[in-house]
Design a protein around this motif. Structure first.
Motif, PDB file in Angstrom:
ATOM      1  N   PRO A 186       0.815  -1.212   0.000  1.00  0.00           N
ATOM      2  CA  PRO A 186       0.000   0.000   0.000  1.00  0.00           C
ATOM      3  C   PRO A 186       0.848   1.260   0.000  1.00  0.00           C
ATOM      4  O   PRO A 186       2.027   1.240   0.356  1.00  0.00           O
ATOM      5  N   ILE A 236      -7.876  -1.758   1.930  1.00  0.00           N
ATOM      6  CA  ILE A 236      -6.759  -2.690   1.805  1.00  0.00           C
ATOM      7  C   ILE A 236      -7.218  -4.087   2.218  1.00  0.00           C
ATOM      8  O   ILE A 236      -6.857  -5.085   1.587  1.00  0.00           O
ATOM      9  N   GLN A 239      -9.059  -5.774  -0.631  1.00  0.00           N
ATOM     10  CA  GLN A 239      -8.149  -6.266  -1.666  1.00  0.00           C
ATOM     11  C   GLN A 239      -7.368  -7.478  -1.186  1.00  0.00           C
ATOM     12  O   GLN A 239      -7.052  -8.379  -1.971  1.00  0.00           O
ATOM     13  N   THR A 253      -2.338  -0.852  -3.980  1.00  0.00           N
ATOM     14  CA  THR A 253      -3.541  -0.090  -3.636  1.00  0.00           C
ATOM     15  C   THR A 253      -3.513   1.344  -4.148  1.00  0.00           C
ATOM     16  O   THR A 253      -4.527   2.026  -4.092  1.00  0.00           O
TER      17      THR A 253
END
Length: 278
Positions: A186, A236, A239, A253
């Motif tokens: 991320p 997050i 995902q 992300t």
């Protein structure tokens, strides 16, 4: 791992941020979850927030920088739920350095948590996952900082580069065993990582605050601002769930940060082309 219901997940750094969001998402899917965190007060609060899931969510104090603490937490998870299928090595801290104030204590702290913490989790859980033979997924939290050096000479970036490399190597070795690996990369997410010093162990000395007038101080201030406006951790977690089901190695992300990675790859490619040309 298409079917998650009834499986068990262990999440380090699970009392807040991305870890807590993943724990909630797992519990909502019908999984059993063991939250592990070094911050007991935050862990107690997280368990209260997940009270709707009842006895399928437990918590254990765990300092991922200490292999004995991780092993204790692993044994607690096995005792509570039996088999563990999803391991999330998520606990992490942020600490700067730069070239003006190279703090060995900062480097040891960040590497012990972000890098060795991942290794300790793998060491304690991988033999167990291999032994039960039902497959599983190891999810390591790295960062976009693990793919480009925008933070400069930084223990955080160094640790996340290492986590990406560990994950890639682990995925290759575990594929024949039916165990998947995912590395989360991320960018800026609304977490408390900017206040990591609250959990800094005494053995690493006092937390150090960079001079606001220095380059490191300016960068730290900018990072705090970008964290406040970052993605919600639940994005997050969503995902991560997809990546576990699809056995995806990489989770990105923040596609808007691709340019920084492309710049690094282009420089590498140019150097390789030069070497090829002789």
């Amino acid at each position: 791992m298409r079917e998650l219901k009834g499986k068990t997940a262990f999440v380090s750094g699970g009392a807040s941020g991305i870890g807590f969001a993943m724990a909630r998402a797992f519990a909502a899917e019908g999984m059993k979850v063991m939250l592990a965190d070094v911050e007991q007060g935050a862990l107690d609060q997280a368990l209260k927030q997940l009270g709707e899931f009842g006895p399928t969510v437990r918590g254990v104090a765990c300092d991922v920088a200490d292999p004995d603490s991780v092993e204790h937490a692993a044994q607690a998870a096995f005792a509570a739920f039996g088999k563990v299928h999803v391991l999330c090595n998520n606990a992490g801290v942020a600490g700067g350095s730069g070239i003006d104030n190279i703090s060995l204590d900062n480097w040891r702290w960040v590497l012990d948590v972000n890098l060795m913490g991942v290794l300790h989790g793998i060491s304690s859980f991988l033999p167990h996952i291999r032994a039960h033979g039902e497959g599983g997924q190891i999810v390591n939290t790295a960062a976009m900082a693990g793919l480009q050096a925008g933070l400069g000479f930084s223990p955080y970036a160094a640790s996340k580069f290492a986590v990406v490399a560990m994950s890639e190597g682990l995925a290759r070795e575990l594929k024949p065993l039916g165990i998947g690996v995912t590395v989360l990369c991320p960018g800026f997410v609304r977490t408390r990582i900017g206040d990591s010093g609250r959990n800094r162990g005494e053995r690493y000395g006092p937390a150090q605050t960079p001079d606001p007038a220095s380059q490191a101080g300016a960068m730290a201030a900018n990072i705090r601002i970008r964290l406040q406006s970052g993605l919600d951790p639940s994005d997050i977690a969503r995902q991560a769930l997809t990546a576990i089901r699809e056995n995806e190695l990489y989770v990105f992300t923040h596609p808007d940060m691709r340019g920084e990675v492309d710049e690094r790859f282009a420089a590498i490619q140019a150097a390789l082309d030069k070497a090829t040309a002789g």
